[in-house]
Write a protein that holds these residues in place. Structure first.
Motif, PDB file in Angstrom:
ATOM      1  N   SER A  92       0.789  -1.238   0.000  1.00  0.00           N
ATOM      2  CA  SER A  92       0.000   0.000   0.000  1.00  0.00           C
ATOM      3  C   SER A  92       0.819   1.285   0.000  1.00  0.00           C
ATOM      4  O   SER A  92       0.245   2.363   0.106  1.00  0.00           O
ATOM      5  CB  SER A  92      -0.935   0.009   1.216  1.00  0.00           C
ATOM      6  N   GLU A  96       1.696   5.143   3.653  1.00  0.00           N
ATOM      7  CA  GLU A  96       0.555   4.510   4.324  1.00  0.00           C
ATOM      8  C   GLU A  96       1.031   3.543   5.394  1.00  0.00           C
ATOM      9  O   GLU A  96       0.437   3.464   6.485  1.00  0.00           O
ATOM     10  CB  GLU A  96      -0.341   3.789   3.321  1.00  0.00           C
ATOM     11  N   ARG A  99       2.206   5.645   8.311  1.00  0.00           N
ATOM     12  CA  ARG A  99       1.029   6.212   9.002  1.00  0.00           C
ATOM     13  C   ARG A  99       0.352   5.142   9.870  1.00  0.00           C
ATOM     14  O   ARG A  99      -0.090   5.421  10.992  1.00  0.00           O
ATOM     15  CB  ARG A  99       0.023   6.779   7.997  1.00  0.00           C
ATOM     16  N   THR A 100       0.268   3.936   9.340  1.00  0.00           N
ATOM     17  CA  THR A 100      -0.349   2.842  10.090  1.00  0.00           C
ATOM     18  C   THR A 100       0.474   2.518  11.327  1.00  0.00           C
ATOM     19  O   THR A 100      -0.079   2.301  12.417  1.00  0.00           O
ATOM     20  CB  THR A 100      -0.523   1.610   9.182  1.00  0.00           C
ATOM     21  N   GLY A 111       3.080  10.145   8.215  1.00  0.00           N
ATOM     22  CA  GLY A 111       3.791   9.399   7.183  1.00  0.00           C
ATOM     23  C   GLY A 111       5.292   9.600   7.192  1.00  0.00           C
ATOM     24  O   GLY A 111       5.978   9.136   6.286  1.00  0.00           O
ATOM     25  N   LYS A 137      -4.225  -1.989   9.724  1.00  0.00           N
ATOM     26  CA  LYS A 137      -4.024  -2.374   8.315  1.00  0.00           C
ATOM     27  C   LYS A 137      -5.325  -2.928   7.721  1.00  0.00           C
ATOM     28  O   LYS A 137      -5.740  -2.533   6.629  1.00  0.00           O
ATOM     29  CB  LYS A 137      -2.903  -3.425   8.277  1.00  0.00           C
ATOM     30  N   PHE A 140      -7.830  -0.228   7.164  1.00  0.00           N
ATOM     31  CA  PHE A 140      -7.485   0.513   5.938  1.00  0.00           C
ATOM     32  C   PHE A 140      -8.041  -0.211   4.709  1.00  0.00           C
ATOM     33  O   PHE A 140      -8.666   0.391   3.846  1.00  0.00           O
ATOM     34  CB  PHE A 140      -5.965   0.667   5.830  1.00  0.00           C
TER      35      PHE A 140
END
Length: 169
Positions: A92, A96, A99-100, A111, A137, A140
Motif C-alpha cells: 500500500s 501509508e 502512518r499505520t 507518514g 491495516k 485501511f
C-alpha cells in the motif's frame, strides 16, 4: 543493528507471487509484487515489452531494499515490526505503512518516521504492536473500493504476516 531484510524479502516474495496482469487491479502489470509503474520509476526509463514478465528475484531484491525497506527505515525497527511495516509498504505504499505504524503507537500519522514515533515504538511490546498494526491495516483495507474483490485475500495475508512477524520476535 540486526539485518532482517533477506528473511522479510523472501516472505514478501511468497505473498506476492509471480507475473500477473489483472485488469481489475489498479496496480496493472505486476511481477514479484513490482508494478510496472514502480519499476519504470526505479529504472528511470520506459519498461520494454515483455520486460516485466522476465523480472527475477535478483532483479527485484535491490528494488525492494531501496524503495521500501530503506524508505521505511525498517533496519531501525524491532524484528517482526520491520516485517509488517515492509510488507504493508509493498502492498500500500511507504507513507501509508508508516502512518499505520504511527496510529498503532499513538503518534501523529503524518507518514514520516521521526524520533517521536521511534521513541514510542521502543516502549511497546513488539507482539502487541504487531497486533495493533494489523488491526489498523485491515481497517485501511476495508474502506477501499476494491475490498469486495481482494479483501478476503488481503485479510488472510495480513493475519499470516502478523503470525510470521510474531515468530521473528
Amino acid at each position: 543493528m540486526k539485518d532482517n531484510f533477506e528473511p522479510c524479502f523472501q516472505l514478501v516474495l511468497k505473498s506476492e507471487g509471480g507475473y500477473v496482469w489483472d485488469g481489475s487491479d489498479p496496480g496493472g502489470e505486476t511481477n514479484r509484487g513490482v508494478t510496472k509503474a514502480a519499476w519504470q520509476s526505479y529504472i528511470k526509463r520506459p519498461v520494454l515489452e515483455g520486460e516485466m514478465a522476465k523480472l527475477s528475484v535478483n532483479d527485484v531484491r535491490p528494488f525492494y531494499k531501496q524503495m521500501y525497506w530503506n524508505v521505511c527505515n525498517c533496519e531501525g525497527l524491532p524484528k517482526g515490526v520491520d516485517y509488517v511495516v515492509f510488507d504493508f509498504a509493498v502492498n500500500s505504499g511507504c507513507k501509508e505503512s508508516i502512518r499505520t505504524l504511527q496510529k498503532s503507537v499513538g503518534s501523529e500519522p503524518d507518514g514520516v518516521l521521526g524520533p517521536i514515533t521511534l521513541t514510542l515504538i521502543s516502549h511497546q511490546d513488539e507482539k502487541e504492536l504487531i497486533d495493533s498494526f494489523t488491526s489498523h491495516k485491515i481497517a485501511f483495507y476495508q474502506v477501499l473500493k476494491t475490498f469486495p474483490i481482494y479483501g478476503k485475500g488481503w485479510v488472510e495475508r495480513a493475519n499470516r504476516v502478523a503470525n510470521e512477524a510474531k515468530e521473528m520476535v
